[in-house]
Design a protein around this motif. Structure first.
Motif, short mmCIF file in Angstrom:
data_model
loop_
_atom_site.label_atom_id
_atom_site.label_comp_id
_atom_site.label_asym_id
_atom_site.label_seq_id
_atom_site.Cartn_x
_atom_site.Cartn_y
_atom_site.Cartn_z
N PHE A 26 49.89 3.18 -16.58
CA PHE A 26 49.22 2.71 -17.79
C PHE A 26 49.37 1.19 -17.93
CE2 PHE A 26 48.06 6.09 -21.04
CZ PHE A 26 47.96 7.12 -20.13
N ARG A 27 50.59 0.72 -17.80
CA ARG A 27 50.84 -0.71 -17.96
C ARG A 27 50.10 -1.53 -16.90
NH1 ARG A 27 57.26 -1.80 -19.09
NH2 ARG A 27 57.24 -1.47 -21.36
N SER A 28 50.15 -1.07 -15.67
CA SER A 28 49.54 -1.82 -14.58
C SER A 28 48.03 -1.90 -14.72
CB SER A 28 49.90 -1.18 -13.23
OG SER A 28 51.29 -1.22 -13.02
N ALA A 29 47.40 -0.78 -15.04
CA ALA A 29 45.93 -0.76 -15.17
C ALA A 29 45.47 -1.69 -16.28
CB ALA A 29 45.44 0.66 -15.42
N LEU A 30 46.13 -1.66 -17.42
CA LEU A 30 45.70 -2.49 -18.54
C LEU A 30 46.14 -3.94 -18.38
CD1 LEU A 30 46.07 -0.02 -21.54
CD2 LEU A 30 44.01 -0.75 -20.34
N SER A 31 47.23 -4.19 -17.69
CA SER A 31 47.61 -5.58 -17.40
C SER A 31 46.60 -6.21 -16.46
CB SER A 31 49.01 -5.63 -16.78
OG SER A 31 50.00 -5.28 -17.73
N SER A 32 46.18 -5.45 -15.46
CA SER A 32 45.15 -5.94 -14.55
C SER A 32 43.87 -6.25 -15.32
CB SER A 32 44.86 -4.89 -13.47
OG SER A 32 43.74 -5.26 -12.68
N THR A 33 43.51 -5.37 -16.24
CA THR A 33 42.30 -5.57 -17.04
C THR A 33 42.41 -6.84 -17.87
OG1 THR A 33 41.99 -3.17 -17.16
CG2 THR A 33 40.79 -4.50 -18.76
N CYS A 34 43.56 -7.06 -18.50
CA CYS A 34 43.75 -8.27 -19.32
C CYS A 34 43.69 -9.53 -18.47
CB CYS A 34 45.10 -8.20 -20.04
SG CYS A 34 45.15 -7.06 -21.43
N VAL A 35 44.26 -9.49 -17.28
CA VAL A 35 44.27 -10.65 -16.40
C VAL A 35 42.85 -11.03 -15.97
CG1 VAL A 35 44.90 -11.41 -14.07
CG2 VAL A 35 46.62 -10.35 -15.53
N SER A 69 35.89 0.38 -21.41
CA SER A 69 35.92 1.73 -21.97
C SER A 69 36.25 2.77 -20.90
CB SER A 69 34.57 2.05 -22.62
OG SER A 69 34.56 3.36 -23.14
N ALA A 70 35.67 2.63 -19.72
CA ALA A 70 35.92 3.57 -18.63
C ALA A 70 37.38 3.56 -18.22
CB ALA A 70 35.02 3.25 -17.44
N ILE A 71 37.98 2.37 -18.16
CA ILE A 71 39.39 2.25 -17.79
C ILE A 71 40.28 2.96 -18.82
CG2 ILE A 71 41.30 0.62 -17.52
CD1 ILE A 71 39.13 -1.38 -16.45
N ALA A 72 40.02 2.68 -20.10
CA ALA A 72 40.83 3.29 -21.16
C ALA A 72 40.67 4.80 -21.20
CB ALA A 72 40.44 2.68 -22.51
N LEU A 99 38.81 7.91 -10.94
CA LEU A 99 39.83 7.43 -10.02
C LEU A 99 41.10 7.00 -10.75
CD1 LEU A 99 37.68 5.47 -7.41
CD2 LEU A 99 38.62 7.78 -7.25
N ILE A 100 40.95 6.40 -11.91
CA ILE A 100 42.12 6.02 -12.70
C ILE A 100 42.85 7.27 -13.20
CG2 ILE A 100 42.84 4.98 -14.89
CD1 ILE A 100 40.80 2.76 -14.32
N ALA A 101 42.08 8.27 -13.63
CA ALA A 101 42.68 9.52 -14.09
C ALA A 101 43.46 10.21 -12.97
CB ALA A 101 41.60 10.45 -14.64
N VAL A 102 42.87 10.27 -11.79
CA VAL A 102 43.54 10.91 -10.65
C VAL A 102 44.79 10.13 -10.25
CG1 VAL A 102 43.27 11.65 -8.26
CG2 VAL A 102 41.38 11.95 -9.85
N ALA A 103 44.73 8.80 -10.35
CA ALA A 103 45.92 8.00 -10.07
C ALA A 103 47.05 8.35 -11.04
CB ALA A 103 45.58 6.51 -10.17
N CYS A 104 46.70 8.56 -12.31
CA CYS A 104 47.71 8.91 -13.31
C CYS A 104 48.31 10.29 -13.06
CB CYS A 104 47.10 8.86 -14.71
SG CYS A 104 46.77 7.19 -15.30
N ARG A 105 47.60 11.13 -12.33
CA ARG A 105 48.11 12.45 -11.97
C ARG A 105 48.94 12.40 -10.69
NH1 ARG A 105 43.92 16.25 -14.36
NH2 ARG A 105 44.25 17.76 -12.69
N ASP A 106 49.15 11.17 -10.19
CA ASP A 106 49.91 10.96 -8.96
C ASP A 106 49.24 11.67 -7.78
OD1 ASP A 106 51.98 9.74 -7.60
OD2 ASP A 106 53.33 11.45 -7.78
N ALA A 107 47.90 11.67 -7.78
CA ALA A 107 47.17 12.43 -6.77
C ALA A 107 46.06 11.63 -6.09
CB ALA A 107 46.55 13.68 -7.41
N LEU A 108 46.06 10.31 -6.28
CA LEU A 108 44.99 9.51 -5.70
C LEU A 108 45.38 9.02 -4.31
CD1 LEU A 108 42.24 8.18 -6.01
CD2 LEU A 108 43.35 6.22 -7.11
#
Length: 270
Positions: A26-35, A69-72, A99-108
């Motif tokens: 969660f932190r990494s995806a949104l930090s990347s988005t902010c950057v 929106s898609a990322i969130a 793809l972000i959802a699957v990553a959060c499931r530790d399955a990407l």
């Protein structure tokens, strides 16, 4: 359509060397988005996060805001992939969220990501006759991405194959852009900077999308402005707290994470 069996969306774990906690993703995806977001769009990120939490409509055609929106939504709905389809009108946005959802499931897994996208689209749109041409076009592009990555094609060759020949067809651009973005990530899945810099050459929002996917997959905070990373970390904790059912998710207690990861069956995933 050329297909390879997907590893499966549920229960398939990533390599132990790349396993990260849900909080890290969660932190990494949104930090990347902010950057990566331009300043004006970055100002909309907190409200976009809140809209997802409160299930408010975010109907917009603005590409950057659609990407945010898609990322969130990918983070928020990672436990329910079936829910993703109801949020989006554009297939490319669904792919980012998936793809972000699957990553959060530790399955990407980069090796099976294309097959998983194809399986997802096939399952969700099997009976949607009005979108079959759109699905066919995207599937063709995904097959081409797979071939380019498998052959180790250069970025110049991939850009020529996926983009240059079709620039005049505006209806295709979204599908082609996300296809090229996937090539950028899949050809260098553990190099956030290279994947992002190549995707940004096509469109800024594509760089934002690919950056979030790569960051969610790797679970590492990206390089960049420390203030943007701090904001992304705060927003990541806020979204995770709301997802976990913390009442005061707007200002979660600093110890909320330790509370929701108390030893239990769910705690093992956090």
């Amino acid at each position: 359509m050329k297909r390879k069996a997907a590893a499966g969306l549920v229960g398939v774990k990533s390599s132990i060397f790349h396993r990260r906690s849900l909080r890290q993703r969660f932190r990494s995806a949104l930090s990347s988005t902010c950057v990566l977001l331009p300043p004006l769009a970055a100002n909309h990120l907190p409200s976009s996060i809140e809209a997802v939490i409160l299930d408010r409509s975010q109907d917009t055609k603005e590409p950057v805001l659609r990407t945010v929106s898609a990322i969130a939504i990918g983070l928020w709905q990672h436990q329910d992939l079936n829910a993703l389809s109801r949020y989006f009108s554009y297939l490319e946005d669904q792919i980012v969220a998936l793809l972000i959802a699957v990553a959060c499931r530790d399955a990407l897994s980069p090796k099976s990501a294309i097959a998983e996208i194809e399986d997802f689209l096939s399952d969700r749109f099997r009976w949607s006759s009005d979108r079959q041409d759109e699905i066919a076009l995207l599937s063709h592009q995904l097959d081409l991405v797979r071939t380019l990555v498998d052959r180790g094609a250069s970025g110049a060759i991939a850009q020529s194959a996926l983009i240059s020949s079709s620039q005049d067809d505006r209806a295709m651009n979204g599908k082609i852009n996300i296809a090229y973005g996937l090539y950028c990530w899949l050809s260098t899945p553990y190099n956030w900077q290279l994947a992002v810099s190549r995707a940004q050459q096509v469109r800024p929002e594509l760089g934002v999308a690919i950056g979030a996917i790569a960051a969610a997959h790797n679970g590492n905070l990206p390089p960049g402005d420390t203030g943007a990373i701090e904001t992304g970390t705060i927003l990541g904790d806020r979204l995770l707290a709301a997802w976990a059912g913390v009442i005061n998710w707007q200002h979660p207690d600093p110890d909320f994470y330790a509370t929701i990861t108390a030893p239990d069956i769910l705690g093992k995933r956090f």
